[in-house]
Scaffold this active site. Structure first.
Site, PDB file in Angstrom:
ATOM      1  N   THR A  50     113.895  93.066  12.562  1.00  0.00           N
ATOM      2  CA  THR A  50     113.192  92.494  11.415  1.00  0.00           C
ATOM      3  C   THR A  50     113.897  91.193  10.957  1.00  0.00           C
ATOM      4  OG1 THR A  50     114.655  93.734   9.855  1.00  0.00           O
ATOM      5  CG2 THR A  50     112.582  94.784  10.565  1.00  0.00           C
ATOM      6  N   ASP A  51     115.151  90.772  11.348  1.00  0.00           N
ATOM      7  CA  ASP A  51     115.801  89.871  10.878  1.00  0.00           C
ATOM      8  C   ASP A  51     114.971  88.610  11.288  1.00  0.00           C
ATOM      9  OD1 ASP A  51     117.576  91.432   9.592  1.00  0.00           O
ATOM     10  OD2 ASP A  51     119.161  90.793  11.055  1.00  0.00           O
TER      11      ASP A  51
ATOM     12  N   THR B 228     116.005  97.093  15.051  1.00  0.00           N
ATOM     13  CA  THR B 228     116.567  98.316  14.347  1.00  0.00           C
ATOM     14  C   THR B 228     115.631  99.369  14.879  1.00  0.00           C
ATOM     15  OG1 THR B 228     117.620  97.202  12.544  1.00  0.00           O
ATOM     16  CG2 THR B 228     117.026  99.431  12.182  1.00  0.00           C
TER      17      THR B 228
ATOM     18  N   SER C 234     117.536  90.964  16.913  1.00  0.00           N
ATOM     19  CA  SER C 234     116.925  89.646  16.611  1.00  0.00           C
ATOM     20  C   SER C 234     117.636  88.618  16.010  1.00  0.00           C
ATOM     21  CB  SER C 234     115.597  90.032  15.882  1.00  0.00           C
ATOM     22  OG  SER C 234     115.672  90.035  14.706  1.00  0.00           O
TER      23      SER C 234
HETATM   24  C1  SIN Z   1     117.530  93.015  14.031  1.00  0.00           C
HETATM   25  O1  SIN Z   1     116.747  91.933  13.338  1.00  0.00           O
HETATM   26  O2  SIN Z   1     117.385  93.064  15.252  1.00  0.00           O
HETATM   27  C2  SIN Z   1     118.267  94.027  13.177  1.00  0.00           C
HETATM   28  C3  SIN Z   1     117.918  94.258  11.786  1.00  0.00           C
HETATM   29  C4  SIN Z   1     116.532  94.968  12.052  1.00  0.00           C
HETATM   30  O3  SIN Z   1     115.745  94.959  12.897  1.00  0.00           O
HETATM   31  O4  SIN Z   1     116.119  95.418  10.898  1.00  0.00           O
END
Ligand code: SIN
Length: 319
Positions: free
Chosen positions: A95-96, A15, A62
């Site tokens: 973040t995932d 993100t 991710s």
């Molecule tokens: C991801 O994990 O690529 C999408 C969600 C995020 O980065 O918060």
């Protein structure tokens, strides 16, 4: 005059590199759109902190990361750490699954130079994105002598977390990450380190080229059927993490399947689905299974990393 720090940034997507079509609906966006160059150009203050070099390794949401990506990422991090002109490394990541990639890199890395993962909860063109601040903080930590020798870190929302402890605990809050009972390592702006991270005596080798072992996580609830374990074995799993209730308390109905899995060469690991497991209770240790203090997703990373490197799984499940 003190030498300016030099930081190498490895971009992998997420993100933080995400863009929404409609800035008034920033919750609808695609992750992994902006390039590493665009990311650093959007935060001019970065250049006051350190000299930067950048590398676009992946540009993914991710959720689509795999253990093969972890291996490629670890190699890229090691190549950067081996450079005399690099004082620290930043990895931008979704973040995932940030906590999984960061923990894999942590397990296979032994360097005093800081390695700092960061990401964002809001896409880059949201009205008030968190990515720029997180990126500035991550580069500041990676450039700082205070962060040397702390292992792989994650810097998000002004908190410095150890890769071993960090988990994403909210799907939407800006303050989405926590470090459980161990607590955060420190905070940013300015950098303060609250606790030492005990360095590991050794690092795992990065798994060699070739297929990586399949390791599954099974979430066990009241009455869950043990044939899930047989199915994992039949599908070729070499390791299975059972995320169990209580203190990794395995239902009696599973005993036969765990014994059969061990006979079939599958390493079974018992963990508490809450993420905190105390040492084995009487009776548990007579099972042909290991117990890990790690939360389920991290136990999977450790087991996969150890099996992939043909190393002692028991040691790496208790890091
Ligand atoms: C991801 O994990 O690529 C999408 C969600 C995020 O980065 O918060």
């Amino acid at each position: 005059m003190a030498k300016r720090a030099s930081v190498h940034l490895i971009a992998t997507g997420g993100t933080i590199a995400g863009v929404a079509d409609d800035v008034n609906a920033p919750q609808h966006y695609a992750a992994g759109v902006l390039t590493a160059e665009q990311l650093i150009a959007s935060v001019p203050g970065l250049f006051a902190v350190a000299d930067l070099t950048v590398e676009q390794l992946y540009n993914l949401d991710s959720r689509d990361m795999t253990p093969e990506h972890w291996r490629g990422l670890a190699r890229a991090v090691h190549a950067a750490l081996a450079r005399d002109d690099v004082d620290g490394v930043v990895v931008t990541h979704g973040t995932d699954t940030l906590e999984e990639s960061a923990f894999y890199v942590d397990l296979v890395t032994q360097s005093p130079k800081p390695v700092v993962f960061t990401g964002a909860m809001r896409p880059a063109n949201a009205p008030s994105p968190d990515g720029p601040m997180n990126l500035l903080d991550a580069v500041t930590v990676a450039a700082s002598p205070k962060a040397r020798g702390l292992g792989v870190l994650a810097v998000l929302h002004q908190r410095i977390h150890a890769a071993r402890d960090v988990t994403k605990s909210s799907p939407d809050r800006l303050d989405a990450f926590s470090s459980g009972e161990g607590g955060v390592v420190g905070r940013t702006s300015p950098i303060q380190i609250f606790r030492a991270v005990v360095p590991r005596e050794k690092a795992l080798p990065v798994a060699p080229d070739g297929p990586l072992p399949r390791v599954d996580v099974l979430l066990i609830g009241a009455g869950s059927a043990p044939d899930m374990l047989e199915a994992a074995r039949e599908k070729g799993a070499r390791g299975v993490v059972l995320a169990l209730p209580g203190n990794a308390s395995m239902p009696e109905a599973w005993r036969h399947s765990v014994i059969a899995a061990a006979g079939g060469g599958v390493t079974t690991v018992l963990v508490a689905r809450s993420g905190k497991t105390l040492p084995p209770k009487p009776g548990q240790e007579i099972l042909p299974a290991l117990v890990s203090a790690l939360p389920p997703a991290k136990a999977r990373v450790a087991l996969l990393a150890a099996l992939g490197a043909e190393s002692d799984a028991e040691f790496w499940l208790y890091v």
